[in-house]
Scaffold this active site. Structure first.
Site, PDB file in Angstrom:
ATOM      1  N   TRP A 137       0.836  -1.211   0.000  1.00 23.79           N
ATOM      2  CA  TRP A 137       0.000   0.000   0.000  1.00 23.79           C
ATOM      3  C   TRP A 137       0.866   1.254   0.000  1.00 23.79           C
ATOM      4  O   TRP A 137       1.891   1.325   0.675  1.00 23.79           O
ATOM      5  CB  TRP A 137      -0.891   0.008   1.234  1.00 23.79           C
ATOM      6  N   ASN A 139       0.201   5.678   0.285  1.00 27.39           N
ATOM      7  CA  ASN A 139      -0.600   6.891   0.188  1.00 27.39           C
ATOM      8  C   ASN A 139       0.331   8.108   0.164  1.00 27.39           C
ATOM      9  O   ASN A 139       1.220   8.163  -0.690  1.00 27.39           O
ATOM     10  CB  ASN A 139      -1.710   6.960   1.235  1.00 27.39           C
ATOM     11  N   ASP A 140       0.175   9.074   1.046  1.00 24.38           N
ATOM     12  CA  ASP A 140       0.806  10.384   0.913  1.00 24.38           C
ATOM     13  C   ASP A 140       2.292  10.347   0.549  1.00 24.38           C
ATOM     14  O   ASP A 140       3.088   9.694   1.233  1.00 24.38           O
ATOM     15  CB  ASP A 140       0.710  11.149   2.234  1.00 24.38           C
ATOM     16  N   GLU A 313      -4.713  18.636   6.749  1.00 23.16           N
ATOM     17  CA  GLU A 313      -3.643  17.634   6.756  1.00 23.16           C
ATOM     18  C   GLU A 313      -2.538  18.049   5.798  1.00 23.16           C
ATOM     19  O   GLU A 313      -2.702  18.928   4.964  1.00 23.16           O
ATOM     20  CB  GLU A 313      -4.180  16.254   6.333  1.00 23.16           C
TER      21      GLU A 313
END
Length: 631
Positions: A137, A139-140, A313
């Site tokens: 995985w 993300n950011d 965020e």
């Protein structure tokens, strides 16, 4: 106590064992499974079942740094495998909690031993030219910096599954922003918690005490026990190996705030100090430091600003010239919000204003919301530190509404193409930020072909606009709508799956409709959300009608919808479209990035054809060029 011995000596597909058979002893003590391996190979290969609860897995070395990892171990079927590193050549003891004694994982032959982990792509939707991790995985993006001719891209990473969890900083490097090489994860999860987002800077003068040109990373450590706290790590080998500061954390919230994360650090030359901007629930807080270790609160900005409701965020903060004038500069605060996207879920907005080392002052009214990208799959935008002549950023190409259930298995998560940011003055006198694809992306072009100019008032099909089996191409053109109220193009394949990209001149917007783009219903979709609750229409009456129309026409679920951008951001009656198509994404740039729009798509076959159309009034399509793209 139950005990069994398993001797593994057969070769696995894509995996190889050492010449000597490996012995794996599996025992159960109460609810704990203990796996002991003498003369360990490099990996224990674990089976994963995505829809099951997480088990806890730990390599027990008797050290304070031993850390439980949460892995969805197979209960009754195996979706895929992940590698778990062992003490190669030594005895390894692995403990497992929250795994039933009759779980498939514990059946003979399910857990495997190997010295090799095969990362050959097995996923139909893996992008052809966008950055992705080889497995797991992502993300950011975070911790990005440029040094000695190398771009370093770190990212939120789970090496133990293709859903969110076990946050590490994954790491890839590139010399040209498009060809990325995966290297070992930079910062691993530890007993203090997940390694959430953050940033990395080049400590040119050695203010942190580790020598000149040290790479210093500031990141959030997150756990239920400690909350969200800011920590530091440093690298003396150019950013490949990091050592965590022995006195972490370096910053905790003074008010016990729960959501306190994602530090972005920058050098403020006028006061010769380091500054940190960190997200604090629904605002951003500034701190200053002389040495990257000792931080003093300065001020806050953001409560009640921009889209409401929201969760701030992944901030960024930098200075740019306005309209290319180096004598006129403004500060830009990037704020990634969730929720807050115009179309539901997560998005990137920004604020333009002035900063004096104490306070940031926004140029516009608090209710003004400026979006960096008008698609639904553009989030956690951050920039590279260490780049002197321009500001370059990358975003995560997904949306939190469905990121964990996209139809992908080997990996989940891709990054956008790199983008270059510039400030320009709009028709209304406001200052906006363009987000254009970085020039280096031109290195991807292969076999460019030009199509004849068109002047049409109805429809015209152009078959085989791309024969690229990878569904990887760029489509450029100039569009002059003239008197047309609706005009555009449709990308489609032999199965009738299509993406409609068009100009609604009556409403003054560019729209991308992906409702029939391929796979659009997957995973557990939320109920169609209430647009008026998602976005405060009382503060934005000008978009109320377009929202309602899109909601009633296009919203089948959180994925199958149309996204739109205001054409008022553009400065001419001619629109230069630059469209990048990859296996599972489309990125659109208009007039040098004054409009950017990023959306995922999951066609079951490549888009090979294009249809140009207009509503009865003549539209000109000129300088049409198709380029195949590839690494």
């Amino acid at each position: 106590m139950k005990k069994r011995n398993v001797i593994l000596c057969a070769a696995l597909t894509g995996l190889s064992l050492s010449a000597t058979a490996q012995k794996m002893n599996i025992t159960r003590v109460g609810d704990t499974t203990i796996v002991k391996i003498d003369k360990s190979p490099k990996f224990l290969i674990l089976p994963v079942q995505e829809d099951k609860d997480e088990a806890q897995v730990k390599l027990d070395e008797g050290k304070p740094t031993d850390t439980w990892m949460y892995i969805r171990l197979a209960q009754d079927k195996t979706d895929y495998y992940v590698p778990f590193k062992l003490n190669m050549g030594k005895t390894s003891v692995i403990k497992i909690l929250n795994l039933k004694s009759d779980a498939l994982t514990l059946k003979e032959g399910e857990m495997k031993l190997s010295n090799v982990w095969d990362v050959t792509n097995t996923d139909f939707y893996r992008p052809s030219y966008h950055h992705t991790p080889s497995y797991g995985w992502m993300n950011d993006p975070n911790g990005m910096f440029y040094k000695d001719g190398v771009y370093h891209l770190c990212y939120q990473y789970n090496p133990y599954g293709s859903k969110w969890g076990n946050m590490h900083w994954g790491h890839a490097v590139s010399r040209d922003l498009v060809h990325w090489e995966e290297v070992n994860p930079t910062i691993a999860r530890d007993p203090m918690g997940h390694i959430f987002s953050g940033s990395a800077v080049i400590d040119t003068d050695g203010t942190a005490g580790y020598g000149k040109n040290t790479i210093v990373a500031l990141y959030t450590s997150a756990s239920d026990e400690n909350g969200q706290i800011q920590c530091m790590a440093y690298s003396t080998d150019g950013g490949y190996t990091f050592h965590k500061y022995e006195k972490n954390p370096v910053l905790t919230p003074f008010d016990g705030l729960k959501d306190f994360r994602d530090p972005k650090v920058f050098w403020y030359a006028p006061l010769k100090k380091w500054y940190m901007i960190v997200s604090a629930d629904k605002e951003m807080r500034f701190y200053s430091s002389p040495n990257l270790k000792d931080w003093t609160y300065v001020s806050a900005f953001g409560e009640g600003y921009g889209v409401q409701p929201n969760q701030f965020e992944c901030p960024d903060f930098f200075e740019l010239p306005v309209d290319g004038d180096t004598n006129k500069k403004k500060w830009v605060m990037i704020v990634n919000i969730n929720p807050g996207c115009l179309f539901g879920g997560s998005a990137t907005e920004y604020f333009v204003g002035d900063f004096d080392g104490n306070n940031f002052v926004f140029d516009s009214k608090p209710s003004v919301a400026k979006f960096l990208d008008y698609g639904k799959d553009h989030y956690a935008t951050v920039t590279f530190s260490g780049v002197k002549d321009r500001v370059l950023g990358i975003a995560w190409m997904s949306n939190w509404q469905y990121a964990n259930v996209t139809p992908i298995r080997q990996y989940r998560g891709a990054n956008t193409l790199p983008r270059e940011f510039k400030l320009f003055t709009g028709k209304d006198g406001e200052i906006y930020m363009s987000s254009n694809v970085a020039p280096e992306v031109g290195l991807l072009r292969r076999n460019s072909n030009s199509l004849p100019d068109l002047l049409i008032s109805h429809e015209k099909d152009v078959a085989n606009v791309s024969s690229n089996k990878e569904n990887a191409f760029e489509l450029e053109m100039n569009v002059m709508p003239g008197q047309a109220t609706k005009t555009g193009i449709i990308l489609y394949n032999n199965k009738g799956e299509k993406v409609d990209i068009y100009f609604d001149m009556k409403k003054g917007r560019l729209i991308m409709d992906r409702t029939e783009s391929g796979k659009v219903n997957f995973g557990e979709q939320a109920e169609p959300h209430n647009i008026e609750k998602e976005f405060d229409l009382h503060e934005h009456p000008e978009i109320k009608e377009p929202f309602r129309k899109l909601n009633s026409v296009n919203y089948k679920n959180d994925f199958a919808l149309g996204t739109w951008a205001p054409l008022t951001l553009c400065d001419a009656d001619t629109y230069h479209l630059d469209i990048f198509v990859d296996k599972c994404s489309i990125e659109i740039f208009v007039n040098g990035g004054r409009i950017a729009m990023t959306n995922l798509v999951f066609p079951t076959q490549p888009y090979t054809s294009i249809k140009f159309y207009s509503d009865g009034n003549k539209t000109a399509f000129k300088n049409i060029k198709v380029s195949e793209l590839g690494l």
